[in-house]
Motif scaffolding. Sequence first.
Motif, short mmCIF file in Angstrom:
data_model
loop_
_atom_site.label_atom_id
_atom_site.label_comp_id
_atom_site.label_asym_id
_atom_site.label_seq_id
_atom_site.Cartn_x
_atom_site.Cartn_y
_atom_site.Cartn_z
N TRP A 31 37.27 45.52 49.59
CA TRP A 31 36.71 44.23 49.24
C TRP A 31 37.79 43.28 48.74
CZ3 TRP A 31 31.98 43.88 50.99
CH2 TRP A 31 31.19 45.03 51.08
N ASP A 32 37.56 41.99 48.93
CA ASP A 32 38.50 40.96 48.51
C ASP A 32 37.87 40.17 47.39
OD1 ASP A 32 40.63 39.27 48.36
OD2 ASP A 32 40.16 38.14 50.17
N GLY A 33 37.89 40.74 46.19
CA GLY A 33 37.28 40.11 45.04
C GLY A 33 38.09 40.34 43.79
N ILE A 34 37.40 40.51 42.67
CA ILE A 34 38.05 40.74 41.38
C ILE A 34 37.73 42.16 40.93
CG2 ILE A 34 38.27 40.00 38.99
CD1 ILE A 34 37.24 37.27 39.87
N ARG A 35 38.73 43.01 40.90
CA ARG A 35 38.53 44.40 40.46
C ARG A 35 38.12 44.41 39.00
NH1 ARG A 35 41.30 49.32 41.66
NH2 ARG A 35 40.05 51.02 40.76
N GLY A 36 37.15 45.24 38.66
CA GLY A 36 36.69 45.28 37.28
C GLY A 36 35.93 46.54 36.94
N GLN A 37 35.71 46.73 35.65
CA GLN A 37 34.88 47.82 35.15
C GLN A 37 33.73 47.24 34.34
OE1 GLN A 37 36.93 51.05 33.12
NE2 GLN A 37 38.55 51.09 34.65
N VAL A 38 32.54 47.74 34.62
CA VAL A 38 31.33 47.39 33.89
C VAL A 38 31.08 48.49 32.87
CG1 VAL A 38 28.82 47.37 34.10
CG2 VAL A 38 30.21 45.90 35.57
N ILE A 39 30.85 48.11 31.61
CA ILE A 39 30.66 49.09 30.53
C ILE A 39 29.37 48.77 29.79
CG2 ILE A 39 31.61 49.97 28.36
CD1 ILE A 39 34.38 49.29 29.42
N ARG A 40 28.57 49.80 29.59
CA ARG A 40 27.38 49.70 28.75
C ARG A 40 27.44 50.85 27.74
NH1 ARG A 40 23.86 46.10 26.61
NH2 ARG A 40 21.91 47.13 26.01
N ARG A 41 27.81 50.52 26.51
CA ARG A 41 27.94 51.53 25.45
C ARG A 41 27.38 50.98 24.14
NH1 ARG A 41 33.97 52.23 26.57
NH2 ARG A 41 34.21 53.91 28.08
N GLY A 42 26.73 51.83 23.39
CA GLY A 42 26.25 51.45 22.07
C GLY A 42 25.39 50.21 22.06
N GLY A 43 24.61 50.03 23.14
CA GLY A 43 23.75 48.87 23.23
C GLY A 43 24.49 47.57 23.50
N GLN A 44 25.77 47.65 23.86
CA GLN A 44 26.57 46.46 24.14
C GLN A 44 27.08 46.50 25.58
OE1 GLN A 44 29.35 46.93 20.67
NE2 GLN A 44 28.82 44.79 20.33
N SER A 45 27.32 45.31 26.11
CA SER A 45 27.78 45.19 27.50
C SER A 45 29.16 44.56 27.54
CB SER A 45 26.82 44.32 28.31
OG SER A 45 25.52 44.87 28.32
N PHE A 46 29.99 45.05 28.47
CA PHE A 46 31.34 44.52 28.65
C PHE A 46 31.68 44.57 30.14
CE2 PHE A 46 31.00 46.97 24.74
CZ PHE A 46 31.34 46.04 23.77
N VAL A 47 32.44 43.57 30.58
CA VAL A 47 33.02 43.58 31.93
C VAL A 47 34.50 43.24 31.78
CG1 VAL A 47 33.01 42.61 34.25
CG2 VAL A 47 30.85 42.92 33.03
N TRP A 48 35.36 44.14 32.25
CA TRP A 48 36.80 43.96 32.12
C TRP A 48 37.45 43.82 33.50
CZ3 TRP A 48 39.34 43.40 27.55
CH2 TRP A 48 38.67 43.81 26.39
N SER A 49 38.42 42.91 33.59
CA SER A 49 39.21 42.81 34.81
C SER A 49 40.31 43.86 34.78
CB SER A 49 39.84 41.42 34.93
OG SER A 49 40.90 41.28 33.99
N ARG A 50 40.95 44.07 35.92
CA ARG A 50 42.09 44.98 35.97
C ARG A 50 43.22 44.49 35.09
NH1 ARG A 50 45.68 45.84 41.33
NH2 ARG A 50 47.52 46.64 40.28
N GLY A 51 43.30 43.19 34.88
CA GLY A 51 44.30 42.61 33.99
C GLY A 51 43.89 42.65 32.54
N GLU A 52 42.82 43.40 32.23
CA GLU A 52 42.34 43.62 30.87
C GLU A 52 41.86 42.34 30.20
OE1 GLU A 52 44.74 46.33 28.49
OE2 GLU A 52 45.76 46.97 30.32
N GLU A 53 41.18 41.51 30.98
CA GLU A 53 40.53 40.32 30.44
C GLU A 53 39.03 40.53 30.42
OE1 GLU A 53 41.85 36.40 31.85
OE2 GLU A 53 43.24 37.49 33.14
N PRO A 54 38.35 40.22 29.30
CA PRO A 54 36.89 40.30 29.27
C PRO A 54 36.29 39.20 30.15
CG PRO A 54 37.72 39.38 27.22
CD PRO A 54 38.92 39.80 28.01
N MET A 55 35.32 39.56 30.99
CA MET A 55 34.85 38.60 32.00
C MET A 55 33.34 38.37 31.99
SD MET A 55 37.04 39.48 35.44
CE MET A 55 36.26 41.08 35.68
N LEU A 56 32.60 39.06 31.15
CA LEU A 56 31.14 38.97 31.24
C LEU A 56 30.64 37.54 31.06
CD1 LEU A 56 28.54 40.51 31.69
CD2 LEU A 56 28.46 40.99 29.23
#
Length: 535
Positions: A230-255
């Motif tokens: 895919w030609d997009g923005i690589r990232g990780q979606v995290i759901r922990r402790g009732g909180q949501s986070f989306v991180w880029s490969r460059g370690e920027e929060p993106m949610l």
Amino acid sequence: MNEFAQLYRALDETTKTSRKITAMREYFSTCTASDGAWAIYFLSGRRFKRLISTGRLREWCASASQVPDWMFDECYGAVGDLAETMALLMPEESTGSTTSLTDWIENRIRPLSQMSDADCREAMITAWGDLSAYERFVFNKLVTGGFRVGVAQQMVIRALAETSGVDAAVIAHRLMGTWEPVPDFFTWLLAPDSGESDSSKPYPFCLAHPTDGDEATLGNIDDWIVEWKWDGIRGQVIRRGGQSFVWSRGEEPMLERFPELVQPVAALPDGTVLDGEILGWNEGGVLPFSEMQRRIGRKTIGKKLLAEVPVRFVAFDLLEENGQDLRKLPLSERRQRLDAMIAAQPSNSSIMASPLIESDSWEDLRRIRESSRETKVEGLMLKRASSEYGVGRVTGLWWKWKIEPYTCDAVLVYAQRGNGRRASLYTDYTFAAWDGGSLVPFAKAYSGLTDAEIREVDRYIREHTLEKFGPVRAVTAELVFELAFEDIQVSKRHKSGIAVRFPRIARWRRDKKPEQADSLETIRGMMRKATSPGR
């Protein structure tokens, strides 16, 4: 400060990985926790924003060193690096600083942003006088926000692991996400048992190597899981402790940048981490990356843009389930769990699983790959079904099999000196294509030539300069080069009417005359051919 400057010098003066790691290990073994935290901050690619404008720095340095402006400009042109130029021009009045890196940062660098011009000038001139030439160079790099050194993140991780005895994968994970360069962080980072972890932290990303061109050497195709690249923005979606986070490969929060992902991420089971790609996606399917670029860098997205470029998170790996780290499991099992999790989500969710590509032979897969541009992807991903989720690029696990790039022949028309070790050579080139009877610039490229070719082109530029525009030279349009690039888009910002993505020099076409170079119409034709329906 002296110890950190000597570390920078040791890293800058060698290309050998072993020597770089040894230098960092020796530094981390003897530094204070506060200096170690700051060193990791800078070595891992973080840096201050520019604290003082380059115009003021040039003016102050020229005045303090009693060098006229024209001579400063000549020196800067020869050196090619502002920080180094200023370090060399100031008279050396000190044998070096015995003050710590932390003290310099907290008491002499950070306060600069809050000072008046007069106080800032005095502080800079005093600092230059308190430092040796090389310390001044590193100090200037920190102040200008231009601190970079030739070490990869994996080298820093290895050095820290060897210093502490903590597994490199653990160090890599602890370095992810947001953290502050304070003594407690350095102590925690190197501790055998770090205690509580930050629930927002992503995992270090597993990356792919490009294939060497002969996919048949990879063995049985049944041993591989195949997906689109895919030609997009690589990232990780995290759901922990009732909180949501989306991180880029460059370690920027993106949610916050992608509000359509807020509810879907919140709907995931607690203790979930997905790896994937953020893509522009509407009812017609995936959108070109150029559409996604309209949203990149914007913290606030208006309703019109949200409607025109909606996004999805296309997941291709499950790294954590119910709080359990799954990275050591085979990819085939992680993928089964991922599919089951995504299937349990609402049908209208903006999180989907990346489709798998079925094929019974490498030849058949090659044909599928050739349809990549029609599918608006970059090619294929080949992932060994038995593979763990590694840290960084691990040879033999994941391969990216990209579509062949676009190519065209273009004429060199402008050149500019490079930076760093290439500061004395003309290595930054502007290329043009024909539009009627005129050459119109459409691309800049900085890589692709050998050192010998760079020196040869540099001689040509110096001997065939027509005009000078500051640091830029216009040259006689005779040299033809084959350029390669990943994508072509219509552009209203450029005179050529097009913008090419990731241009680089594929080869020097010594066999061609400038009149044989391609036209803008030919290049536009490549774009139309790739996007025409029915292909």
